[in-house]
Design a protein around this motif. Structure first.
Motif: not given
Ligand code: SF4
Length: 61
Positions: A9-17, A30-32, A53-55, A57-59
């Motif tokens: 699901l992650c789009t690699g938008c870098e918001l969380c990182t 992608l974020a890990i 997270c716009p996708a 993808a974070i659980i």
């Protein structure tokens, strides 16, 4: 609290990182998660990153 990212699901938008570099890191566009067990004083911020997270993808669990 434990946190993970759904790589499908992650789009690699870098918001969380950008907001939590001690928890999330970019790898191959992608974020890990680099710290699966979230420290108590970071739980609110991780929850916020999850909500933002716009996708979706974070659980967290
Ligand atoms: S905020 Fe979501 S979509 Fe953006 S890099 Fe992080 S996990 Fe991926």
């Amino acid at each position: 609290m434990k946190v993970s990212i759904d790589a499908d699901l992650c789009t690699g938008c870098e918001l969380c990182t950008d907001s939590l570099p001690e928890i999330f890191e970019m790898k191959d566009d992608l974020a890990i998660v680099i710290q699966t067990d979230v420290p108590a004083d970071k739980e609110a911020e991780v929850q916020e990153a999850t909500d933002d997270c716009p996708a979706e993808a974070i659980i967290v669990e």
